[in-house]
Design a protein around this motif. Structure first.
Motif, PDB file in Angstrom:
ATOM      1  N   GLU A 127      -5.170   6.186  -2.869  1.00  0.00           N
ATOM      2  CA  GLU A 127      -5.796   5.414  -3.945  1.00  0.00           C
ATOM      3  C   GLU A 127      -6.605   4.247  -3.377  1.00  0.00           C
ATOM      4  OE1 GLU A 127      -3.590   4.396  -7.473  1.00  0.00           O
ATOM      5  OE2 GLU A 127      -2.239   6.100  -7.206  1.00  0.00           O
ATOM      6  N   GLU A 128      -5.923   3.312  -2.716  1.00  0.00           N
ATOM      7  CA  GLU A 128      -6.624   2.128  -2.209  1.00  0.00           C
ATOM      8  C   GLU A 128      -7.620   2.496  -1.106  1.00  0.00           C
ATOM      9  OE1 GLU A 128      -3.982  -0.989  -1.129  1.00  0.00           O
ATOM     10  OE2 GLU A 128      -3.065  -1.132  -3.109  1.00  0.00           O
TER      11      GLU A 128
ATOM     12  N   HIS B 138     -11.635   2.038  -1.305  1.00  0.00           N
ATOM     13  CA  HIS B 138     -12.403   1.319  -0.286  1.00  0.00           C
ATOM     14  C   HIS B 138     -13.647   2.122   0.108  1.00  0.00           C
ATOM     15  CE1 HIS B 138     -10.424  -2.379   0.861  1.00  0.00           C
ATOM     16  NE2 HIS B 138      -9.251  -1.792   0.852  1.00  0.00           N
TER      17      HIS B 138
ATOM     18  N   ASP C  80      -0.839   4.817  -1.064  1.00  0.00           N
ATOM     19  CA  ASP C  80      -1.466   5.562   0.031  1.00  0.00           C
ATOM     20  C   ASP C  80      -0.414   5.980   1.047  1.00  0.00           C
ATOM     21  OD1 ASP C  80      -3.501   3.697  -1.207  1.00  0.00           O
ATOM     22  OD2 ASP C  80      -4.819   4.877   0.071  1.00  0.00           O
TER      23      ASP C  80
ATOM     24  N   MET D  45       0.821  -1.213   0.000  1.00  0.00           N
ATOM     25  CA  MET D  45       0.000   0.000   0.000  1.00  0.00           C
ATOM     26  C   MET D  45       0.854   1.261   0.000  1.00  0.00           C
ATOM     27  SD  MET D  45      -3.112   1.021   2.589  1.00  0.00           S
ATOM     28  CE  MET D  45      -4.034  -0.411   2.070  1.00  0.00           C
TER      29      MET D  45
ATOM     30  N   ARG E 174      -3.923   4.031   5.467  1.00  0.00           N
ATOM     31  CA  ARG E 174      -4.768   2.935   5.010  1.00  0.00           C
ATOM     32  C   ARG E 174      -6.201   3.119   5.471  1.00  0.00           C
ATOM     33  NH1 ARG E 174      -5.658  -1.681   8.469  1.00  0.00           N
ATOM     34  NH2 ARG E 174      -4.936  -1.324  10.586  1.00  0.00           N
TER      35      ARG E 174
END
Length: 297
Positions: free
Chosen positions: A25-26, A30, A5, A1, A229
């Motif tokens: 991004e991730e 989500h 991120d 990640m 995250r």
């Protein structure tokens, strides 16, 4: 990640200015996967998530930073929580029939208020408020620091439904440049160059390229990245505690009303926790056993 991120700090060696870049991004994906947000709302929630990631690094605390933007418009609520461990979650409330692809921030969130809350695990809770009177969320955050008489701070926030990016510049207490005029001139120099950065550049370029384009004539010290995250703090255990607080008699009535099962939905991640009569009885039996054990000891 870490490739997608993260936040990254930099300081100017010869000016009293620090900066921070954020890339999501991730974690952004989500949040968007949990709700079918219209494009303009997805953009706003990405910008607010980026602001939280930038701000949490400026605050020395152990706890949760909460950003809430409320308005009387088609987006009555934007909310982001970011822990001191850089764990993010976010949600938006909106009236889909009043939003088009061309809706602007001012149109969606008129008469709004931005609340910044720092909720430490220990110590006093702090909240600051500012009107959402800017043309963008970035301008509103910059205004917040002006109105709160804190260190001059400027924000650049962009999101496109795939990636959310931001940059923060903050003037530090006088050190390298004690002369007020030199200090102000250096601050204006730094933010004037940052203002030339387009949304396309911030969303599409890596940090090294961005900083070189803006400040290749300035001495910079760039620090290592800090991971960010997505994480939702909801758990079945927390839902159980919320139910226990209602009392057994109230829950029995609720079970009858809900045809034998009680559902608790997390607004952030859409996780659903279901409790039937056996679950409720077991919860209170375990609570009684724990209370009895504590009394004996």
């Amino acid at each position: 990640m870490a490739d997608f991120d993260f936040t990254q700090r930099f300081i100017f060696e010869n000016n009293d200015v620090r900066g921070e870049l954020a890339s999501l991004e991730e974690s952004y994906a989500h949040v968007l996967a949990k709700h079918d947000y219209p494009e303009p709302v997805a953009t706003l929630i990405g910008e607010l998530m980026t602001a939280a990631a930038l701000l949490v690094n400026t605050l020395k605390f152990d706890g949760v930073l909460v950003l809430q933007a409320r308005s009387s418009g088609s987006v009555p609520l934007l909310m982001v929580e970011c822990t001191s461990d850089r764990e993010l979650r976010a949600i938006a409330r909106y009236e889909v029939e009043d939003i088009s692809s061309a809706s602007t921030f001012k149109e969606m969130m008129p008469d709004g208020v931005l609340a910044l809350t720092v909720d430490p695990k220990e110590g006093q809770r702090y909240q600051g408020l500012v009107a959402l009177d800017g043309e963008s969320l970035a301008e509103c955050f910059s205004n917040y620091f002006v109105n709160s008489a804190q260190l001059p701070t400027r924000f650049w926030l962009y999101a496109d439904g795939q990636r959310a990016r931001g940059m923060l510049l903050q003037q530090l207490p006088a050190d390298r440049l004690p002369d007020p005029e030199e200090r102000e001139a250096s601050w204006q120099h730094v933010i004037a160059l940052a203002a030339t950065l387009s949304a396309e550049e911030l969303l599409g370029l890596d940090n090294e390229t961005i900083l070189h384009r803006l400040y290749h004539e300035d001495a910079l010290r760039v620090f290592s990245r800090t991971d960010v995250r997505f994480h939702c703090s909801c758990t079945r255990e927390r839902s159980e505690k919320a139910l226990i607080s209602l009392g057994l008699d109230e829950l029995k009535l609720l079970l009858v009303e809900k045809a034998g099962s009680i559902e608790i939905d997390c607004q952030f991640c859409n996780e659903r926790y279901v409790f039937n009569e056996d679950d409720i009885i077991q919860m209170f039996a375990e609570q009684d056993a724990t209370s009895a054990s504590s009394t004996v000891h």
